[in-house]
Design a protein around this motif. Structure first.
Motif, PDB file in Angstrom:
ATOM      1  N   LYS A  83      11.996  -2.184   6.106  1.00 24.52           N
ATOM      2  CA  LYS A  83      10.846  -3.095   6.298  1.00 24.52           C
ATOM      3  C   LYS A  83      10.318  -3.601   4.961  1.00 24.52           C
ATOM      4  O   LYS A  83       9.794  -4.702   4.869  1.00 24.52           O
ATOM      5  CB  LYS A  83       9.712  -2.360   7.009  1.00 24.52           C
ATOM      6  CG  LYS A  83      10.090  -1.908   8.399  1.00 24.52           C
ATOM      7  CD  LYS A  83       9.023  -2.222   9.391  1.00 24.52           C
ATOM      8  CE  LYS A  83       9.609  -2.153  10.776  1.00 24.52           C
ATOM      9  NZ  LYS A  83       8.669  -2.137  11.827  1.00 24.52           N
ATOM     10  N   CYS A  84      10.427  -2.772   3.930  1.00 25.38           N
ATOM     11  CA  CYS A  84       9.861  -3.115   2.622  1.00 25.38           C
ATOM     12  C   CYS A  84      10.946  -2.998   1.553  1.00 25.38           C
ATOM     13  O   CYS A  84      10.917  -2.083   0.721  1.00 25.38           O
ATOM     14  CB  CYS A  84       8.713  -2.174   2.273  1.00 25.38           C
ATOM     15  SG  CYS A  84       7.405  -2.101   3.487  1.00 25.38           S
ATOM     16  N   PRO A  85      11.921  -3.920   1.547  1.00 28.65           N
ATOM     17  CA  PRO A  85      12.977  -3.846   0.541  1.00 28.65           C
ATOM     18  C   PRO A  85      12.428  -4.191  -0.843  1.00 28.65           C
ATOM     19  O   PRO A  85      11.310  -4.686  -0.962  1.00 28.65           O
ATOM     20  CB  PRO A  85      13.985  -4.904   1.012  1.00 28.65           C
ATOM     21  CG  PRO A  85      13.197  -5.852   1.836  1.00 28.65           C
ATOM     22  CD  PRO A  85      12.038  -5.095   2.419  1.00 28.65           C
ATOM     23  N   SER A 135       0.806  -1.224   0.000  1.00 26.24           N
ATOM     24  CA  SER A 135       0.000   0.000   0.000  1.00 26.24           C
ATOM     25  C   SER A 135       0.840   1.276   0.000  1.00 26.24           C
ATOM     26  O   SER A 135       0.298   2.363  -0.192  1.00 26.24           O
ATOM     27  CB  SER A 135      -0.933   0.025   1.213  1.00 26.24           C
ATOM     28  OG  SER A 135      -1.782  -1.093   1.196  1.00 26.24           O
ATOM     29  N   PHE A 136       2.159   1.169   0.275  1.00 26.69           N
ATOM     30  CA  PHE A 136       2.961   2.408   0.308  1.00 26.69           C
ATOM     31  C   PHE A 136       4.347   2.263  -0.313  1.00 26.69           C
ATOM     32  O   PHE A 136       5.115   3.215  -0.360  1.00 26.69           O
ATOM     33  CB  PHE A 136       3.072   2.938   1.752  1.00 26.69           C
ATOM     34  CG  PHE A 136       3.684   1.977   2.731  1.00 26.69           C
ATOM     35  CD1 PHE A 136       5.060   1.901   2.890  1.00 26.69           C
ATOM     36  CD2 PHE A 136       2.881   1.141   3.498  1.00 26.69           C
ATOM     37  CE1 PHE A 136       5.625   1.006   3.787  1.00 26.69           C
ATOM     38  CE2 PHE A 136       3.439   0.238   4.396  1.00 26.69           C
ATOM     39  CZ  PHE A 136       4.823   0.171   4.539  1.00 26.69           C
ATOM     40  N   GLU A 137       4.695   1.063  -0.852  1.00 32.41           N
ATOM     41  CA  GLU A 137       6.080   0.874  -1.312  1.00 32.41           C
ATOM     42  C   GLU A 137       6.435   1.715  -2.534  1.00 32.41           C
ATOM     43  O   GLU A 137       7.617   2.007  -2.760  1.00 32.41           O
ATOM     44  CB  GLU A 137       6.396  -0.607  -1.538  1.00 32.41           C
ATOM     45  CG  GLU A 137       5.591  -1.246  -2.635  1.00 32.41           C
ATOM     46  CD  GLU A 137       5.645  -2.772  -2.586  1.00 32.41           C
ATOM     47  OE1 GLU A 137       6.349  -3.343  -1.741  1.00 32.41           O
ATOM     48  OE2 GLU A 137       4.940  -3.377  -3.419  1.00 32.41           O
ATOM     49  N   ASP A 197       8.380 -11.082   1.323  1.00 33.59           N
ATOM     50  CA  ASP A 197       7.467 -11.322   2.443  1.00 33.59           C
ATOM     51  C   ASP A 197       6.169 -10.532   2.218  1.00 33.59           C
ATOM     52  O   ASP A 197       6.106  -9.325   2.458  1.00 33.59           O
ATOM     53  CB  ASP A 197       8.146 -10.894   3.748  1.00 33.59           C
ATOM     54  CG  ASP A 197       7.249 -11.100   4.946  1.00 33.59           C
ATOM     55  OD1 ASP A 197       6.109 -11.589   4.762  1.00 33.59           O
ATOM     56  OD2 ASP A 197       7.672 -10.768   6.058  1.00 33.59           O
ATOM     57  N   HIS A 198       5.124 -11.233   1.799  1.00 32.99           N
ATOM     58  CA  HIS A 198       3.878 -10.526   1.479  1.00 32.99           C
ATOM     59  C   HIS A 198       3.142 -10.029   2.719  1.00 32.99           C
ATOM     60  O   HIS A 198       2.190  -9.255   2.609  1.00 32.99           O
ATOM     61  CB  HIS A 198       2.968 -11.418   0.624  1.00 32.99           C
ATOM     62  CG  HIS A 198       3.552 -11.673  -0.731  1.00 32.99           C
ATOM     63  ND1 HIS A 198       3.739 -10.661  -1.641  1.00 32.99           N
ATOM     64  CD2 HIS A 198       4.052 -12.794  -1.295  1.00 32.99           C
ATOM     65  CE1 HIS A 198       4.309 -11.157  -2.737  1.00 32.99           C
ATOM     66  NE2 HIS A 198       4.516 -12.456  -2.544  1.00 32.99           N
ATOM     67  N   ASN A 199       3.589 -10.499   3.908  1.00 28.47           N
ATOM     68  CA  ASN A 199       2.942 -10.022   5.136  1.00 28.47           C
ATOM     69  C   ASN A 199       3.665  -8.823   5.737  1.00 28.47           C
ATOM     70  O   ASN A 199       3.220  -8.271   6.731  1.00 28.47           O
ATOM     71  CB  ASN A 199       2.903 -11.140   6.190  1.00 28.47           C
ATOM     72  CG  ASN A 199       1.977 -12.257   5.763  1.00 28.47           C
ATOM     73  OD1 ASN A 199       0.910 -11.986   5.204  1.00 28.47           O
ATOM     74  ND2 ASN A 199       2.392 -13.497   5.984  1.00 28.47           N
TER      75      ASN A 199
END
Ligand code: HEM
Length: 245
Positions: free
Chosen positions: A153-155, A124-126, A160-162
């Motif tokens: 957290k979001c490389p 939602s924000f990457e 990791d979809h969670n």
């Protein structure tokens, strides 16, 4: 929102923006108890409205009177989630999306304060964190230390979809910290951060960041308004929230 998908129909809760909607077992429990105490009387639409109020109050937020008597719908379509506002929206798009439902700019800012609770998946924000534009790898409206934390957290690529981040640092407390974070460039969604960058909404963000009781008062009034949006007359009181009668 509560109806399950069926072989011929993908329901609203299984539409892409509703990735976090999984906890309707709590609504099922409440419905079972209500059907025992008072059969065929309290709709699932009313239960979900009470639940939204109660989670706010139990997290330290305000309490308000919920209007009752909603009926449940019989149709639920994943394709209709296209009408929901997206986390990439700018203020013009947000204002238009809320105006279609008869809700104004002050309500938009007050209701966005719901993001003082909860979690978001990276998806939602990457887009704000990698290859944001030709000039900026990261959204320049985001605080740079905060951006660094979110990038960890979001490389990219992200297997990791969670994975994701809590929407505010006081994760299970309902307070006005969300607005203070917007003022510091620490909004998770572009749509949240945009509220602090546009002249039509920034003054409201500032007022809520300064005054928690004002923020609670406006949130309460806007939740009552939101609870009156899309109320249907020709519905039913479902016996089970996941299936039509
Ligand atoms: C202004 C338009 C809004 C947009 C664009 C928006 C967008 C989103 C998105 C993208 C997520 C995360 C989904 C995910 O990745 O898992 C989310 C979560 C959430 N939103 Fe909103 N939202 C909006 C308005 C609201 C309103 C009006 C409320 C309540 C008054 C609200 C309450 C929440 C809560 C509590 C969560 C966390 C859910 C969880 O932890 O499972 N949002 N929102």
């Amino acid at each position: 929102m509560l109806l399950d998908s069926t072989p011929g129909n993908q329901a609203e809760k299984d539409g892409p923006p509703n990735i976090s909607v999984q906890s309707s077992y709590m609504i099922d429990d409440a419905k079972t108890k209500l059907e025992m105490a008072c059969p065929h009387t309290v709709s699932c639409a009313d239960i979900i409205t009470f639940a939204a109020r109660d989670v706010v109050t139990m997290s330290g937020g305000p309490r308000w009177n919920v209007l009752k008597g909603r009926k449940d719908g019989r149709i639920s379509k994943a394709a209709e989630t296209i009408n929901l506002p997206a986390p990439t929206f700018n203020v013009t798009q947000l204002i238009q999306s809320f105006a279609k439902r008869g809700i104004g700019a002050k309500d938009l800012v007050a209701l966005s304060g719901g993001h003082t609770l909860g979690f978001s998946h990276c998806s939602s924000f990457e887009a704000r964190l990698h290859n944001f534009s030709s000039a900026h790898d990261t959204d320049p409206s985001m605080n740079s230390e905060f951006a660094q934390k979110l990038r960890k957290k979001c490389p990219k690529p992200n297997r990791d979809h969670n994975a994701g981040e809590f929407l505010d640092s006081t994760l299970s407390t309902f307070d006005n910290d969300y607005y203070r974070r917007l003022m510091a460039g620490k909004g998770v969604f572009g749509s949240d951060q945009a509220l602090a960058g546009d002249y039509r909404t920034r003054w409201i963000v500032e007022a809520f960041a300064k005054d928690q009781s004002l923020c609670f008062k406006e949130f309460t009034a806007s939740m009552v308004k939101l609870g009156n949006v899309g109320v249907i007359e020709n519905g039913e009181v479902r016996l089970k929230c996941r299936v039509v009668n």
